[in-house]
Motif scaffolding. Structure first.
Motif, PDB file in Angstrom:
ATOM      1  N   LEU A 160       0.791  -1.093  -0.279  1.00 25.97           N
ATOM      2  CA  LEU A 160      -0.007  -0.056   0.075  1.00 25.97           C
ATOM      3  C   LEU A 160       0.986   1.329   0.219  1.00 25.97           C
ATOM      4  CD1 LEU A 160      -3.215   0.236   0.646  1.00 25.97           C
ATOM      5  CD2 LEU A 160      -2.490   0.987   3.010  1.00 25.97           C
ATOM      6  N   ARG A 201      -0.334   6.741   3.709  1.00 30.50           N
ATOM      7  CA  ARG A 201      -1.201   7.861   3.505  1.00 30.50           C
ATOM      8  C   ARG A 201      -0.782   8.869   4.719  1.00 30.50           C
ATOM      9  NH1 ARG A 201      -2.747   4.603  -0.106  1.00 30.50           N
ATOM     10  NH2 ARG A 201      -4.997   4.146  -0.519  1.00 30.50           N
ATOM     11  N   GLU A 238      -2.722  10.252   6.779  1.00 34.43           N
ATOM     12  CA  GLU A 238      -3.559  10.147   7.848  1.00 34.43           C
ATOM     13  C   GLU A 238      -2.743   9.067   8.771  1.00 34.43           C
ATOM     14  OE1 GLU A 238      -4.864   9.852   4.822  1.00 34.43           O
ATOM     15  OE2 GLU A 238      -6.239   7.937   4.548  1.00 34.43           O
ATOM     16  N   ASN A 274      -2.220  -0.459  10.763  1.00 37.86           N
ATOM     17  CA  ASN A 274      -3.056  -0.062  10.023  1.00 37.86           C
ATOM     18  C   ASN A 274      -3.545  -1.207   8.902  1.00 37.86           C
ATOM     19  OD1 ASN A 274      -4.547   1.324   7.892  1.00 37.86           O
ATOM     20  ND2 ASN A 274      -2.613   1.927   6.795  1.00 37.86           N
ATOM     21  N   PRO A 275      -4.409  -1.777   9.316  1.00 37.06           N
ATOM     22  CA  PRO A 275      -4.942  -3.067   8.551  1.00 37.06           C
ATOM     23  C   PRO A 275      -5.851  -2.672   7.513  1.00 37.06           C
ATOM     24  CG  PRO A 275      -6.370  -2.949  10.641  1.00 37.06           C
ATOM     25  CD  PRO A 275      -5.261  -1.506  10.629  1.00 37.06           C
ATOM     26  N   PRO A 276      -6.015  -3.391   6.679  1.00 39.19           N
ATOM     27  CA  PRO A 276      -7.217  -3.696   5.768  1.00 39.19           C
ATOM     28  C   PRO A 276      -8.382  -3.243   6.201  1.00 39.19           C
ATOM     29  CG  PRO A 276      -6.577  -5.732   5.625  1.00 39.19           C
ATOM     30  CD  PRO A 276      -5.640  -5.073   6.688  1.00 39.19           C
ATOM     31  N   TYR A 277      -9.330  -2.188   5.991  1.00 30.44           N
ATOM     32  CA  TYR A 277     -10.529  -1.946   6.397  1.00 30.44           C
ATOM     33  C   TYR A 277     -11.713  -1.266   5.622  1.00 30.44           C
ATOM     34  CZ  TYR A 277      -8.237   2.824   6.920  1.00 30.44           C
ATOM     35  OH  TYR A 277      -7.741   4.046   6.583  1.00 30.44           O
ATOM     36  N   VAL A 278     -11.507  -1.277   4.370  1.00 32.93           N
ATOM     37  CA  VAL A 278     -12.342  -0.734   3.665  1.00 32.93           C
ATOM     38  C   VAL A 278     -13.468  -2.000   3.426  1.00 32.93           C
ATOM     39  CG1 VAL A 278     -12.760   0.112   1.169  1.00 32.93           C
ATOM     40  CG2 VAL A 278     -10.863   0.871   2.597  1.00 32.93           C
ATOM     41  N   LEU A 292      -8.809   3.030  -6.184  1.00 31.45           N
ATOM     42  CA  LEU A 292      -7.546   2.331  -5.502  1.00 31.45           C
ATOM     43  C   LEU A 292      -7.062   0.858  -5.969  1.00 31.45           C
ATOM     44  CD1 LEU A 292      -8.804   2.752  -1.764  1.00 31.45           C
ATOM     45  CD2 LEU A 292      -7.305   4.502  -3.111  1.00 31.45           C
ATOM     46  N   ALA A 312      -4.493  -5.480   0.931  1.00 31.57           N
ATOM     47  CA  ALA A 312      -3.851  -4.504   1.925  1.00 31.57           C
ATOM     48  C   ALA A 312      -5.377  -3.407   2.243  1.00 31.57           C
ATOM     49  CB  ALA A 312      -2.729  -3.667   1.523  1.00 31.57           C
ATOM     50  N   LEU A 313      -6.247  -3.488   1.350  1.00 37.60           N
ATOM     51  CA  LEU A 313      -7.209  -2.548   1.611  1.00 37.60           C
ATOM     52  C   LEU A 313      -8.433  -2.933   2.122  1.00 37.60           C
ATOM     53  CD1 LEU A 313      -6.664  -0.923  -2.008  1.00 37.60           C
ATOM     54  CD2 LEU A 313      -6.547   0.148   0.032  1.00 37.60           C
ATOM     55  N   GLU A 351      -5.632   2.082  13.220  1.00 39.64           N
ATOM     56  CA  GLU A 351      -6.213   2.922  12.197  1.00 39.64           C
ATOM     57  C   GLU A 351      -7.550   2.092  11.784  1.00 39.64           C
ATOM     58  OE1 GLU A 351      -3.661   4.947   9.378  1.00 39.64           O
ATOM     59  OE2 GLU A 351      -5.466   4.591   7.672  1.00 39.64           O
TER      60      GLU A 351
HETATM   61  N1  GLN Z   1      -6.650   4.717   4.140  1.00 36.76           N
HETATM   62  C1  GLN Z   1      -6.749   3.757   2.939  1.00 36.76           C
HETATM   63  C2  GLN Z   1      -7.777   4.456   1.824  1.00 36.76           C
HETATM   64  O1  GLN Z   1      -7.224   5.288   1.290  1.00 36.76           O
HETATM   65  C3  GLN Z   1      -7.196   2.435   3.197  1.00 36.76           C
HETATM   66  C4  GLN Z   1      -6.146   1.886   3.997  1.00 36.76           C
HETATM   67  C5  GLN Z   1      -6.580   0.593   4.609  1.00 36.76           C
HETATM   68  O2  GLN Z   1      -7.594   0.021   4.481  1.00 36.76           O
HETATM   69  N2  GLN Z   1      -5.693   0.331   5.711  1.00 36.76           N
HETATM   70  O3  GLN Z   1      -9.013   4.189   1.872  1.00 36.76           O
END
Ligand code: GLN
Length: 277
Positions: A90, A93, A95, A184-188, A198, A205-206, A236
């Motif tokens: 990834l 970012r 943030e 900062n794991p995948p969280y989408v 993306l 990773a997303l 995150e």
């Molecule tokens: N912050 C990322 C985004 O652009 C997502 C990264 C994540 O899933 N850790 O949405």
């Protein structure tokens, strides 16, 4: 027909015509010429040789097709560190610097803490923490050996000593204890339309699939067994996941649960402390 050699000015005009931002174009062309964007401004009559011109055409094509600038440059800056990135990782970012700031405050002046960054990707969090806290023993994990190789390369180049382990969240870290767990794991969410923009970054990773909470739940669920007394977990998460993440932390018995916002004002990170009974 004899083709006229392409000047820097003409190359940049091509970029404009393809909708590529001028700064991106200057950075890409500068990389090909081994020159800074400022040098280009003063030398826009210089001609590109055939090899550079062909690489330029390729870069332009890829950038106009939506490939992230960081992958074309092969680098991204994070907290003052210039990190190599590849499509196996990834792109860090801004943030995510919130997570490092939080870690910074928790580590304070403490010497010799054990820290782990789960799912390190290119190593951004682990390396930024090690840079700011040379005394900390930092471990970085990733399920992707390709990503871990990029992170390892970054650590070597920056002379930062971090231990790298191939692991899928807690699987691969049996018996290891930490004072601070960062991730900062995948969280989408799997069906988030934002994923399309993306698409050049590694899907794993997303998004963990489904509602996007699976990886966060796995990390939170297993954390207590890997935290020393009074240890902290800092994560995150997505802008709309503050409440479910706090709930997961509560259910796992964490104390001092707190959510913080990123610079864009989105609830972006949560922390909890291991409550010792
Ligand atoms: N912050 C990322 C985004 O652009 C997502 C990264 C994540 O899933 N850790 O949405």
């Amino acid at each position: 027909m004899t083709e006229r050699r392409l000047t820097v000015a003409a190359a940049l005009a091509q970029a404009r015509a393809r909708g590529v931002a001028l700064l991106d174009a200057r950075l890409l062309l500068g990389r090909l010429l081994g020159a800074s964007p400022t040098w280009l401004i003063a030398h826009d009559e210089i001609c590109l040789d055939a090899e550079v011109a062909s690489h330029w055409a390729e870069d332009l094509e890829r950038r106009a097709g939506g490939e992230p600038l960081a992958y074309l440059l092969g680098q991204k800056e994070f907290r003052g560190l210039l990190l190599d990135v590849t499509p196996a990782t990834l792109i860090p970012r801004p943030e995510t610097e919130l997570l490092v700031d939080w870690a910074d405050a928790l580590l304070g002046g403490s010497a010799g803490c054990d820290v782990v960054d789960l799912g390190t990707g290119c190593g951004a969090i682990a390396l930024a923490v090690k840079q700011a806290h040379p005394q900390a023993r930092v471990v970085a994990t990733d399920a992707s050996p390709a990503a871990l190789a990029v992170a390892q390369g970054n650590a070597r180049r920056l002379s930062l000593l971090v231990e790298f382990i191939v692991a899928s969240w807690w699987q691969g870290l049996e018996g290891r204890l930490f004072d601070l767990v960062l991730s900062n794991p995948p969280y989408v969410r799997e069906d988030d339309p934002a994923l399309d923009a993306l698409r050049h970054e590694p899907t794993a990773a997303l998004t963990p699939g489904g509602d996007g909470l699976g990886a966060l739940a796995a990390i939170i669920g297993g954390a207590a067994a890997h935290l020393n007394a009074d240890g902290w977990l800092v994560l995150e998460h997505g802008f709309d996941q503050a409440e479910p993440v706090r709930e997961l932390l509560r259910k796992a018995g964490f104390a001092a649960i707190e959510t913080r916002r990123d610079l864009a004002g989105h609830a972006r990170a949560a922390a909890g402390q291991r409550a010792v009974p």
